[in-house]
Design an enzyme around this catalytic site. Structure first.
Site, PDB file in Angstrom:
ATOM      1  N   ASN A 121      37.187  45.294  37.676  1.00 30.45           N
ATOM      2  CA  ASN A 121      35.617  45.616  38.277  1.00 30.45           C
ATOM      3  C   ASN A 121      35.413  46.460  39.627  1.00 30.45           C
ATOM      4  OD1 ASN A 121      37.037  43.056  39.413  1.00 30.45           O
ATOM      5  ND2 ASN A 121      35.098  42.692  40.506  1.00 30.45           N
ATOM      6  N   GLU A 149      44.354  36.308  44.103  1.00 35.23           N
ATOM      7  CA  GLU A 149      42.867  36.494  44.218  1.00 35.23           C
ATOM      8  C   GLU A 149      42.320  36.317  42.794  1.00 35.23           C
ATOM      9  OE1 GLU A 149      41.682  36.793  47.159  1.00 35.23           O
ATOM     10  OE2 GLU A 149      43.561  37.295  48.159  1.00 35.23           O
ATOM     11  N   CYS A 203      33.617  39.223  41.968  1.00 36.45           N
ATOM     12  CA  CYS A 203      33.871  37.865  42.302  1.00 36.45           C
ATOM     13  C   CYS A 203      33.014  37.281  43.291  1.00 36.45           C
ATOM     14  CB  CYS A 203      35.579  37.848  42.684  1.00 36.45           C
ATOM     15  SG  CYS A 203      35.872  39.050  44.192  1.00 36.45           S
TER      16      CYS A 203
HETATM   17  P1  NAD Z   1      41.849  39.360  33.727  1.00 37.01           P
HETATM   18  O1  NAD Z   1      42.397  38.102  34.405  1.00 37.01           O
HETATM   19  O2  NAD Z   1      41.222  39.562  32.393  1.00 37.01           O
HETATM   20  O3  NAD Z   1      42.814  40.745  33.927  1.00 37.01           O
HETATM   21  C1  NAD Z   1      43.270  41.085  35.261  1.00 37.01           C
HETATM   22  C2  NAD Z   1      44.769  41.861  34.965  1.00 37.01           C
HETATM   23  O4  NAD Z   1      45.720  40.936  34.560  1.00 37.01           O
HETATM   24  C3  NAD Z   1      44.615  42.700  34.069  1.00 37.01           C
HETATM   25  O5  NAD Z   1      45.589  44.034  34.677  1.00 37.01           O
HETATM   26  C4  NAD Z   1      45.437  42.386  32.732  1.00 37.01           C
HETATM   27  O6  NAD Z   1      45.838  43.305  32.071  1.00 37.01           O
HETATM   28  C5  NAD Z   1      46.413  41.495  33.347  1.00 37.01           C
HETATM   29  N1  NAD Z   1      46.809  40.574  32.428  1.00 37.01           N
HETATM   30  C6  NAD Z   1      46.095  39.903  31.631  1.00 37.01           C
HETATM   31  N2  NAD Z   1      46.934  38.912  30.993  1.00 37.01           N
HETATM   32  C7  NAD Z   1      48.217  38.840  31.806  1.00 37.01           C
HETATM   33  C8  NAD Z   1      49.458  38.197  31.713  1.00 37.01           C
HETATM   34  N3  NAD Z   1      49.667  37.223  30.753  1.00 37.01           N
HETATM   35  N4  NAD Z   1      50.441  38.262  32.520  1.00 37.01           N
HETATM   36  C9  NAD Z   1      50.177  39.314  33.494  1.00 37.01           C
HETATM   37  N5  NAD Z   1      49.181  40.237  33.473  1.00 37.01           N
HETATM   38  C10 NAD Z   1      48.039  39.752  32.719  1.00 37.01           C
HETATM   39  O7  NAD Z   1      40.671  39.936  34.694  1.00 37.01           O
HETATM   40  P2  NAD Z   1      39.344  40.868  34.637  1.00 37.01           P
HETATM   41  O8  NAD Z   1      38.372  40.491  33.637  1.00 37.01           O
HETATM   42  O9  NAD Z   1      40.058  42.393  34.557  1.00 37.01           O
HETATM   43  O10 NAD Z   1      38.746  40.560  35.812  1.00 37.01           O
HETATM   44  C11 NAD Z   1      37.785  39.783  36.275  1.00 37.01           C
HETATM   45  C12 NAD Z   1      38.447  38.625  36.929  1.00 37.01           C
HETATM   46  O11 NAD Z   1      38.956  38.982  38.030  1.00 37.01           O
HETATM   47  C13 NAD Z   1      37.211  37.487  37.669  1.00 37.01           C
HETATM   48  O12 NAD Z   1      37.815  36.232  37.198  1.00 37.01           O
HETATM   49  C14 NAD Z   1      36.894  37.958  38.855  1.00 37.01           C
HETATM   50  O13 NAD Z   1      36.627  36.629  39.727  1.00 37.01           O
HETATM   51  C15 NAD Z   1      38.505  38.127  39.329  1.00 37.01           C
HETATM   52  N6  NAD Z   1      38.416  38.969  40.514  1.00 37.01           N
HETATM   53  C16 NAD Z   1      39.006  38.185  41.652  1.00 37.01           C
HETATM   54  C17 NAD Z   1      38.841  39.027  42.742  1.00 37.01           C
HETATM   55  C18 NAD Z   1      39.278  38.272  44.175  1.00 37.01           C
HETATM   56  O14 NAD Z   1      39.405  39.156  45.068  1.00 37.01           O
HETATM   57  N7  NAD Z   1      39.123  37.065  44.252  1.00 37.01           N
HETATM   58  C19 NAD Z   1      38.483  40.332  42.938  1.00 37.01           C
HETATM   59  C20 NAD Z   1      38.127  40.768  41.737  1.00 37.01           C
HETATM   60  C21 NAD Z   1      37.991  40.381  40.338  1.00 37.01           C
END
Ligand code: NAD
Length: 494
Positions: A172, A268, A302
């Site tokens: 995002n 995060e 987020c």
């Molecule tokens: P996601 O959890 O689907 O994926 C995030 C990353 O993790 C991707 O690169 C994905 O390929 C990787 N991933 C997925 N499965 C994995 C595994 N088993 N092992 C290692 N890596 C793995 O998240 P998304 O849909 O890309 O982003 C949305 C989420 O991110 C929302 O929940 C949002 O709140 C959170 N977010 C948090 C912050 C923060 O700073 N708190 C900032 C931005 C987004």
């Protein structure tokens, strides 16, 4: 610009490679690599194929981590002044390549061109803040003489890099969230292996090119695009990774924690952020801020506002203002500078949001605006009287759906605000400083924005929250602290 040597993006027959595509490979040991297989990247707006990117295997990840570990532990020293110079240059290059980054982010991601352009400025700022930390990597002398056992000693501690940082990032904020991991990790003297989101890898590859052009030693950098379940798992479980820095969803965070085991992790995770509007609030100001905070990046943020609790006596006036402002938002193509709300990252995400809205409606909620979906587009949706226990109230929607519920007592509003498992940020609107400070104390979140929505951040503040919103804090200085560890030197007098 660094164009990946030999990184030929395989593009479907008949379609020309996009001009902005700077690289399509994985990278480690100073070489861009095609890998044995690749995966497609699509524009979520119209499903257009943008290109193919190397799908790093577990063996690729092993080679990448091993090479970065060797560079960090056995390679030439990289002094702090040189790290500062490289990150300053990287900040300038990101600004110079603004048009390219805006194009890449707004094609493969779901941001509009305006939102993408704003992210480029933020990323340059994050790199500038990271560069400044080079002069602040200090320790302190230790009070050995304060105890009889230490009185013949003199010593200090310094802050040492942890070693190899594995960075896993979401879609995002595909540029700035990478800058938030790589800037602090590099200025602290670490090496980095990056696994970007599957949907937004080209932004990550263009950013790697910036770092290389800025003079970051190539051997300290690696990028392994690929699936979370393969490249991601191989990376976070690799024995030579010293710290895992993950940003993503809460469920993925659990899988990452299991695979990483007992090692340093920064996480995060998600939010289900609320705003409380008290009876003495300025209604139109609160409504404007809530609409901007709820529907930016189609709610895929987020810090998005998801739930509003408004004093009953203001509820109808506030809701009317929110509904009016929401209906004025222009839903449309990301490429149109006048668009306010673009598509979600994938059609299935828009389908999921629609299902959550429908669940709330079936259980008695009223849809006051939006409630419409076409392909990956979900219209900004405002719901009132949403019952407790619905997914919109308990889980993270990460989409353009906003709940407005009225409250009779402030205690009840606080109880509901704190009732989710998340605790990222909150907003409070009131004309009374005493009431604002009272709520700031009682809300279980990482930050309370007074007279603003939950959706505000500067890149220098400690960022994260209690409960399931994460582990540790990002925000440049705080990430640097987490990505270094104290080392003590003590001298015994003869
Ligand atoms: P996601 O959890 O689907 O994926 C995030 C990353 O993790 C991707 O690169 C994905 O390929 C990787 N991933 C997925 N499965 C994995 C595994 N088993 N092992 C290692 N890596 C793995 O998240 P998304 O849909 O890309 O982003 C949305 C989420 O991110 C929302 O929940 C949002 O709140 C959170 N977010 C948090 C912050 C923060 O700073 N708190 C900032 C931005 C987004």
């Amino acid at each position: 610009m660094t164009v990946a040597p030999g990184a030929t993006a395989t593009v479907a027959p008949g379609s020309a490679p996009p001009v902005w595509q700077p690289a399509a490979g994985a990278f480690w040991s100073g070489v861009w690599r095609d890998g044995d297989s690749s995966f497609p990247v699509y524009d979520p707006e119209d499903g257009a194929l943008l290109g193919y990117v190397t799908d790093a295997s577990a063996a690729d990840v092993d080679a990448a981590v091993t090479s970065v570990a060797a560079a960090v532990h056995e390679g030439p020293a990289w002094p702090a002044w040189s790290r500062r110079e490289a990150l300053r240059t990287a900040a300038s290059l990101v600004r110079e390549r603004r048009a390219l980054f805006t194009e890449v982010i707004s094609r493969e991601g779901s941001k509009t061109v305006r939102e993408a352009d704003a992210e480029v400025s933020r990323a340059a700022e994050t790199l500038r803040l990271s560069a400044e930390q080079a002069g602040r990597l200090t320790g302190e002398t230790l009070p050995f003489g304060d105890t009889p056992r230490g009185q013949d000693r003199l010593g200090w501690y310094t802050r040492e890099p942890v070693g190899v940082v594995a960075a896993i990032t979401p879609f995002n904020d595909p540029l700035n969230l990478i800058a938030h991991k790589l800037g602090p990790a590099l200025v602290a003297g670490n090496g980095v292996v990056l696994k970007p989101a599957e949907t937004t890898p080209f932004t990550a590859l263009a950013f790697m090119a910036v770092l290389l052009d800025a003079g970051v030693p190539a051997e300290r950098l690696a990028v392994v695009p690929g699936a979370g379940s393969t490249a991601g798992q191989a990376l976070v479980s690799h024995p030579l990774v010293d710290l895992v820095s993950f940003t993503g969803g809460h469920r993925t965070g659990n899988a990452v924690a299991r695979a990483a085991g007992a090692r340093k992790t920064l996480m995060e995770l998600g939010g289900n952020n609320c705003v409380i509007v008290l009876a003495d609030a300025e209604v139109s100001r609160a409504a404007r801020a809530v609409v901007a905070g709820a529907f930016g990046v189609a709610g895929q943020n987020c810090l998005s506002v998801q739930r509003v609790f408004v004093a009953a006596e203001l509820a109808e006036r506030f809701t009317e203002d929110v509904v009016t402002a929401t209906r004025l938002l222009r839903v449309g193509s990301k490429r149109d500078p006048l668009t306010d709300v673009g598509p979600m990252i994938e059609e299935r995400e828009a389908v999921r949001v629609a299902a959550w809205v429908e669940e709330a409606r079936e259980r008695g909620a009223e849809i006051r605006a939006g409630g419409r979906r076409e392909g990956a587009f979900h219209w900004p949706t405002v719901l009132t009287r949403v019952p407790a226990g619905t997914r919109l109230m308990t889980d993270e929607v990460f989409g353009p759906a906003l709940v407005i519920n009225a409250f009779d007592s402030v205690d009840d509003a606080v109880r509901q605000a704190n009732s989710t498992e998340f605790g990222l940020q909150a907003g409070v609107f009131t004309g009374s400083i005493d009431r604002a400070l009272d709520l700031a104390e009682r809300l279980r979140v990482g930050a309370v924005m007074i007279n603003d929505s939950s959706d505000f951040r500067i890149d220098a503040m400690p960022f994260g929250g209690p409960k399931r919103s994460g582990v540790g804090r990002e925000g440049v200085r705080y990430a640097v602290e987490a990505m270094t560890e104290p080392k003590i030197v003590a001298i015994r007098r003869c």
